[in-house]
Motif scaffolding. Structure first.
Motif, short mmCIF file in Angstrom:
data_model
loop_
_atom_site.label_atom_id
_atom_site.label_comp_id
_atom_site.label_asym_id
_atom_site.label_seq_id
_atom_site.Cartn_x
_atom_site.Cartn_y
_atom_site.Cartn_z
N GLY A 62 52.22 37.03 34.47
CA GLY A 62 52.03 36.72 35.90
C GLY A 62 52.41 37.82 36.87
N GLY A 63 53.28 38.75 36.43
CA GLY A 63 53.67 39.86 37.30
C GLY A 63 54.26 39.38 38.61
N GLN A 64 54.03 40.15 39.67
CA GLN A 64 54.57 39.76 40.99
C GLN A 64 53.99 38.43 41.43
N ALA A 65 52.70 38.24 41.14
CA ALA A 65 52.05 37.00 41.58
C ALA A 65 52.76 35.80 40.96
N GLY A 66 53.24 35.99 39.73
CA GLY A 66 53.94 34.91 39.03
C GLY A 66 55.19 34.47 39.76
N THR A 67 55.71 35.31 40.63
CA THR A 67 56.93 34.95 41.36
C THR A 67 56.61 34.26 42.69
N SER A 68 55.34 34.17 43.02
CA SER A 68 54.97 33.57 44.31
C SER A 68 54.88 32.06 44.17
N SER A 69 55.54 31.36 45.07
CA SER A 69 55.55 29.91 44.95
C SER A 69 54.18 29.32 45.27
N ARG A 70 53.44 29.94 46.13
CA ARG A 70 52.11 29.42 46.45
C ARG A 70 51.22 30.54 46.96
N ILE A 71 50.14 30.76 46.25
CA ILE A 71 49.17 31.76 46.70
C ILE A 71 48.05 30.98 47.38
N GLU A 72 47.88 31.24 48.65
CA GLU A 72 46.95 30.40 49.42
C GLU A 72 45.65 31.11 49.75
N ASN A 73 45.63 32.45 49.48
CA ASN A 73 44.44 33.19 49.90
C ASN A 73 43.59 33.62 48.72
N TYR A 74 43.81 33.02 47.56
CA TYR A 74 42.99 33.39 46.41
C TYR A 74 41.78 32.46 46.35
N LEU A 75 40.62 33.07 46.24
CA LEU A 75 39.37 32.33 46.34
C LEU A 75 39.31 31.15 45.35
N GLY A 76 38.91 30.02 45.86
CA GLY A 76 38.68 28.88 44.98
C GLY A 76 39.85 27.90 44.92
N PHE A 77 40.94 28.19 45.61
CA PHE A 77 42.09 27.28 45.60
C PHE A 77 42.47 26.92 47.04
N PRO A 78 41.67 26.02 47.66
CA PRO A 78 41.88 25.73 49.08
C PRO A 78 43.27 25.19 49.38
N ALA A 129 43.60 39.09 44.64
CA ALA A 129 42.15 39.14 44.43
C ALA A 129 41.70 40.56 44.07
N SER A 130 42.27 41.56 44.74
CA SER A 130 41.82 42.92 44.44
C SER A 130 42.31 43.34 43.05
N ALA A 131 43.51 42.90 42.67
CA ALA A 131 44.01 43.23 41.32
C ALA A 131 43.09 42.60 40.27
N VAL A 132 42.71 41.33 40.50
CA VAL A 132 41.81 40.64 39.56
C VAL A 132 40.46 41.37 39.50
N GLY A 133 39.96 41.74 40.67
CA GLY A 133 38.67 42.45 40.75
C GLY A 133 38.72 43.78 40.02
N GLU A 134 39.81 44.52 40.24
CA GLU A 134 39.91 45.84 39.58
C GLU A 134 40.05 45.69 38.07
N GLY A 135 40.75 44.63 37.63
CA GLY A 135 40.88 44.39 36.19
C GLY A 135 39.50 44.20 35.57
N ALA A 136 38.68 43.41 36.24
CA ALA A 136 37.33 43.15 35.72
C ALA A 136 36.48 44.43 35.75
N MET A 137 36.62 45.17 36.85
CA MET A 137 35.80 46.38 37.00
C MET A 137 36.21 47.44 35.96
N ALA A 138 37.51 47.50 35.67
CA ALA A 138 37.99 48.49 34.70
C ALA A 138 37.33 48.25 33.34
N VAL A 139 37.08 46.98 33.01
CA VAL A 139 36.48 46.67 31.71
C VAL A 139 35.04 47.21 31.64
N THR A 140 34.31 47.10 32.75
CA THR A 140 32.95 47.65 32.78
C THR A 140 33.01 49.15 32.52
N LEU A 141 34.00 49.81 33.12
CA LEU A 141 34.13 51.25 32.93
C LEU A 141 34.56 51.59 31.51
#
Ligand SMILES: Cc1cc2nc3c(=O)[nH]c(=O)nc-3n(C[C@H](O)[C@H](O)[C@H](O)COP(=O)(O)OP(=O)(O)OC[C@H]3O[C@@H](n4cnc5c(N)ncnc54)[C@H](O)[C@@H]3O)c2cc1C
Length: 414
Positions: A122-138, A393-405
């Motif tokens: 989970g990294g830093q995100a794992g320490t967050s009690s509530r992530i409210e700005n990640y797409l798909g989790f209103p 979101a950007s970390a998730v996006g970069e993780g996916a993009m790195a795989v394409t590369l």
């Protein structure tokens, strides 16, 4: 699984580290603060004789761990596994949002993938009690739940996850990454994604670990702002992240106090943020100041701020302190490799390698892909990358993009 119970002194930081690890790993446990060993003796006859044995972790089937490390606990829970292969298509270091995303995409696209995490998923995100700005989790989602879902996805696609494991030595031999893991295993990978993230700078106060996420939060705490309605919030730091954080909290909080070491904000803060802060009546700035004490029973209830010029102490009642005094990327592992880092240690990738000041060190003939470091086949994703956007979101996006590369790299080189 039967519930785990953690027994320890209420102000023990080792007990906090264990609770934090279990909580971030979504393991249900009971926490039993103990005042004296006498209360434990009837529970564990003949086994408890010394304070040094605390904390005690009671595992299912009457297994007891005395003053264990998180590695000991992970090992007993069967989480520390061995690499299944000697060589992988891609090795990913760091199981924060970037590393988890890379692992899911890599394995789902048929690459043999190993994910190595030195702590909890989970990294830093794992320490967050509530992530409210990640797409798909209103309604928001806790960082540990998001991470656990990603872990399940990664396992489903066959990622080898090595938890609570760190690398001792990394070197590139014949274009492949060779890593010695603490504990004796060796990993070889044709390509690599570094997603080792950032560690926020701590205040270095004795009670800090005890209040971590119980009043002391690292980073701008974007997701916590709503929870601070009508509260007196403290933001430590005078840089842009602290300034943005103060402006953000000021929408909901009764009052926001910035605790700044220097004697002005102009030297550390962008002009546009400075003028906005100066206009906000709710924001107060304490210059030449530092938090020197934290108070509270189980959660933060108050702080002492010391004026570093006069030595005068002032006490404040608060439940929320957000520490924005910068961070340090986790890139020590790269210090003896050919990977170019900036002054702060961030991994430089893609076009940035060709620009000043890094171009003077550019000796290679290849043109690095967007997320590629100065070592071909070695990519960086997420917060660890120079000039990255510090968001889930950007970390998730970069993780996916790195795989394409990675696919492109493997296709061209193997
Ligand atoms: C309290 C808090 C709240 C936040 N809230 C939000 C929010 O609401 N919305 C938002 O968009 N962003 C938020 N952020 C920022 C967001 O969490 C980060 O931008 C994101 O986690 C970065 O992901 P990452 O995978 O790049 O790095 P990280 O999350 O830092 O993960 C890196 C991982 O690598 C591991 N690691 C480090 N070194 C090694 C090594 N040598 N070997 C193996 N593993 C290693 C670390 O243990 C860690 O698990 C928040 C941050 C914090 C601290």
């Amino acid at each position: 699984m039967e519930k785990i119970t953690v027994y320890g002194k209420h102000d023990s930081s080792s007990a906090y580290i264990i609770r934090d690890f279990l909580k971030r790993s979504l393991v249900h446990f009971d926490w039993v603060p103990v005042e004296t060993l006498d209360t434990l003796k009837p529970l564990f006859p003949g086994q408890v004789a010394d304070d040094a044995q605390l904390p005690i972790v009671a595992l299912p089937e009457h297994q007891l761990l005395f003053n264990p490390t998180v590695e000991d606990i992970a090992c007993k829970l069967g989480w520390i596994s061995e690499p299944k292969h000697t060589e992988y298509d891609v090795s990913i270091f760091g199981a924060g949002p970037a590393g988890l995303s890379a692992a899911v995409y890599a394995a789902s696209e048929g690459l043999s993938t190993v994910l190595v995490e030195r702590e909890a998923i989970g990294g830093q995100a794992g320490t967050s009690s509530r992530i409210e700005n990640y797409l798909g989790f209103p309604n928001g989602i806790s960082g540990s739940e998001l991470a656990e879902r990603a872990r399940q996805q990664a396992v489903k696609f066959g990622v080898d996850i090595l938890l609570v494991r760190r690398s001792m030595k990394a070197e590139f031999i014949g274009g492949k990454l060779h890593v010695d893991l603490v504990g004796g295993n060796k990993l070889i990978a044709k390509s690599n994604i570094s997603a080792t993230g950032v560690e926020y700078t701590r205040l270095d106060l004795p009670d800090e670990n005890r209040f971590l996420n119980l009043g002391i939060y690292y980073g701008a705490g974007a997701s916590e702002a709503l929870l601070c309605a009508n509260q007196h919030v403290f933001v430590v730091g005078g840089g842009n992240s602290a300034g943005q954080s103060a402006l953000n909290f000021c929408k909901h909080a009764r009052k926001v106090t910035m605790v700044v070491r220097g004697n002005d904000l102009a030297s550390s803060l962008s002009y546009y943020l400075l003028t906005r802060i100066q206009k906000k009546k709710k924001i107060e700035v304490l210059y030449n100041s530092a938090i020197t004490e934290l108070h509270g029973e189980t959660t933060l209830e108050g702080i002492t701020v010391t004026n570093t010029l006069t030595g005068l102490n002032s006490g404040y009642i608060t439940k929320f302190v957000f520490v924005c005094i910068g961070g340090k990327p986790n890139t020590n592992w790269a210090r003896n490799t050919a990977i170019v880092r900036d002054e702060a240690g961030y991994l430089v990738t893609g076009g940035d390698l060709m620009k000043a000041p890094f171009n003077s060190r550019w000796k290679n003939s290849f043109v690095p892909a967007f997320l590629e470091t100065s070592v071909p086949g070695c990519f960086a994703a997420g917060d660890v990358r120079f000039n990255s956007v510090k968001r889930v979101a950007s970390a998730v996006g970069e993780g996916a993009m790195a795989v394409t590369l990675v696919h492109r790299y493997l296709h061209e080189n193997y």
